[in-house]
Design an enzyme around this catalytic site. Structure first.
Site, PDB file in Angstrom:
ATOM      1  N   LYS A   1     -21.002 -50.693 -33.352  1.00  0.00           N
ATOM      2  CA  LYS A   1     -20.187 -50.598 -32.699  1.00  0.00           C
ATOM      3  C   LYS A   1     -19.744 -51.362 -31.263  1.00  0.00           C
ATOM      4  O   LYS A   1     -20.705 -52.442 -31.053  1.00  0.00           O
ATOM      5  CB  LYS A   1     -20.432 -48.930 -32.478  1.00  0.00           C
ATOM      6  CG  LYS A   1     -19.868 -48.284 -32.840  1.00  0.00           C
ATOM      7  CD  LYS A   1     -18.423 -48.256 -34.170  1.00  0.00           C
ATOM      8  CE  LYS A   1     -18.558 -47.717 -35.302  1.00  0.00           C
ATOM      9  NZ  LYS A   1     -19.321 -45.598 -36.029  1.00  0.00           N
TER      10      LYS A   1
HETATM   11  C1  LIG Z   1     -19.335 -44.979 -36.720  1.00  0.00           C
HETATM   12  C2  LIG Z   1     -18.016 -43.845 -36.296  1.00  0.00           C
HETATM   13  C3  LIG Z   1     -18.165 -42.517 -36.335  1.00  0.00           C
HETATM   14  C4  LIG Z   1     -19.490 -41.598 -36.542  1.00  0.00           C
HETATM   15  O1  LIG Z   1     -20.016 -42.136 -35.512  1.00  0.00           O
HETATM   16  P1  LIG Z   1     -22.442 -42.063 -35.714  1.00  0.00           P
HETATM   17  O2  LIG Z   1     -23.035 -42.808 -34.216  1.00  0.00           O
HETATM   18  O3  LIG Z   1     -22.089 -43.232 -36.554  1.00  0.00           O
HETATM   19  O4  LIG Z   1     -23.024 -41.248 -36.149  1.00  0.00           O
HETATM   20  C5  LIG Z   1     -17.227 -41.616 -36.386  1.00  0.00           C
HETATM   21  N1  LIG Z   1     -15.983 -41.878 -37.046  1.00  0.00           N
HETATM   22  C6  LIG Z   1     -15.583 -43.599 -36.996  1.00  0.00           C
HETATM   23  C7  LIG Z   1     -14.044 -43.247 -37.411  1.00  0.00           C
HETATM   24  C8  LIG Z   1     -16.744 -44.259 -37.033  1.00  0.00           C
HETATM   25  O5  LIG Z   1     -16.095 -45.568 -37.243  1.00  0.00           O
END
Ligand SMILES: *Cc1c(COP(=O)(O)O)cnc(C)c1O
Length: 391
Positions: A187
């Site tokens: 991210k």
């Molecule tokens: C990455 C993501 C999540 C969840 O985050 P995690 O840290 O992987 O649990 C939720 N929604 C979207 C759209 C994402 O890309």
């Protein structure tokens, strides 16, 4: 930072780390306090300063969404409106509370929630709407807030893609009801694994703080002063969802050095956008790259008929691609045979293709991706001209 050789694999995404993160982790290891303590407290303070509102850190973005919904008092028998075009985490977080995710359609330009479609799916059980800031842009978020106000719904923003993005001059997470971020490895910033809930609603903040530590009341305060609650009381269902100092130490460094990767992501996405607009079979997703920090770069390939083979050919030429997303309402667990059709989702989910985007890519890498994509498409083997197109 790994240098890409001329014809080496261009990865779709990856963690981008410097020695500073590694040293920070070693610091935590040396202090031998790995659980939730000072680094988490400092990371929360730094996030609050960056976003302008309190943040509560948890183990991942899915946990952030789960706890935010639970803390809003939403659960068994309730419904939450959410776009089908999202990571399955959004759906799982809703169903984890006992509530039902109601799949909604998206706007074709931005792939963000179409509130007019969501409005048709409202029932007496609807308690909240979860807009997903697809690729980093928030679409018509102010209209979604108006819609939510009209029907007295909570708004839990899935802002996993949008850390650092701005909307109408304000940081995502810095305004509105409740926003949830993810800090997973790829991210906009990472803490290895992690996430946070951001809101100015004091009751939500208190509930999330307790719920992340198995529901033990005020355990957060104890841990931040290096202690634990030895006479705990538990008044609600909790989970083992707190963040560890190891993770927070990475997040602290990433946040302090966020400017450069944020700018790189913006510049690379703008470069893609410039190179790909005007091409007859490609429609880039509509976002204002000057105000957001793009998490992914997605194009629609109009009339795409064989995405699998296109992706395979690109991979053979050293370019990894992705699909964001397979529609959640088509997954077995969330299948609902009474669901009204989602026409935009059904077409677009077959036409989207995600191109490599991470801060360690060079302008030359982007050029190579663009040239490979255009040369694959120029053969017309992947596109059906007569195929149904969206108006
Ligand atoms: C990455 C993501 C999540 C969840 O985050 P995690 O840290 O992987 O649990 C939720 N929604 C979207 C759209 C994402 O890309």
């Amino acid at each position: 930072m790994a240098k890409e050789a001329k014809d080496s694999l261009i990865r779709l995404s990856k963690s981008c780390l410097s020695d500073a993160e590694k040293n920070a982790v070693i610091g935590v290891l040396n202090r031998e306090y790995l659980g939730m303590g000072d680094e988490v407290r400092r990371f929360e303070a730094a996030l609050e300063e960056f976003l302008g509102r309190p943040a509560v850190c948890v183990a991942n973005g899915t946990a952030a969404l789960h706890l935010a919904i639970q803390a809003a008092g939403i659960g068994q028998g309730d419904e939450v409106l959410v776009q089908s075009m999202t990571y399955v985490a959004s759906f799982q977080a809703i169903s984890a509370t006992g509530a039902r995710p109601v799949a909604c359609d998206v706007n074709p330009d931005s792939l963000t929630l179409d509130w007019r479609d969501a409005e048709k799916r409202i029932s007496p059980r609807t308690k909240a709407v979860m807009p997903v800031h697809y690729s980093g842009g928030a679409g018509a978020l102010d209209e979604i807030y108006e819609f939510a106000k009209k029907y007295d719904l909570r708004v839990i923003e899935d802002a996993a893609h949008a850390f650092g993005s701005e909307y109408n001059g304000k940081k995502i997470g810095g305004f509105g009801d409740t926003a949830c971020f993810s800090f997973d490895g790829i991210k906009n910033i990472t803490s290895g694994e992690g996430g946070c809930v951001v809101t100015s609603d004091q009751r939500i903040l208190e509930k999330v703080k307790d719920a992340r530590l198995l529901g033990v009341r005020r355990d957060t305060d104890a841990r931040f002063s290096g202690k634990r609650s030895w006479h705990p009381d538990v008044t609600a269902q909790g989970w083992r969802y707190h963040m560890s100092n190891l993770m927070a130490a990475i997040g602290l460094v990433q946040l302090a050095n966020f400017d450069r990767p944020a700018e790189r992501r913006r510049l690379l996405a703008q470069l893609y956008h410039r190179r790909l607009t005007g091409h007859s079979s490609i429609t880039p997703i509509l976002v204002d790259f000057s105000t957001i920090v793009p998490h992914i770069f997605v194009v629609r390939i109009n009339g795409l008929i064989d995405r699998g083979r296109l992706r395979k050919e690109m991979l053979e030429q050293g370019i990894e691609t992705g699909i964001h997303y397979f529609p959640s309402h088509e997954l077995s667990y969330y299948h609902d045979e009474n669901l009204d059709p989602l026409p935009v989702t059904e077409i677009l989910s077959q036409e989207v293709l995600t191109l490599p985007l991470h801060p360690d890519l060079s302008d030359k890498d982007i050029e190579r991706v663009v040239e490979t994509l255009l040369s694959c498409l120029s053969t017309n083997r992947f596109i059906s001209v007569g195929k149904t197109q969206l108006a």
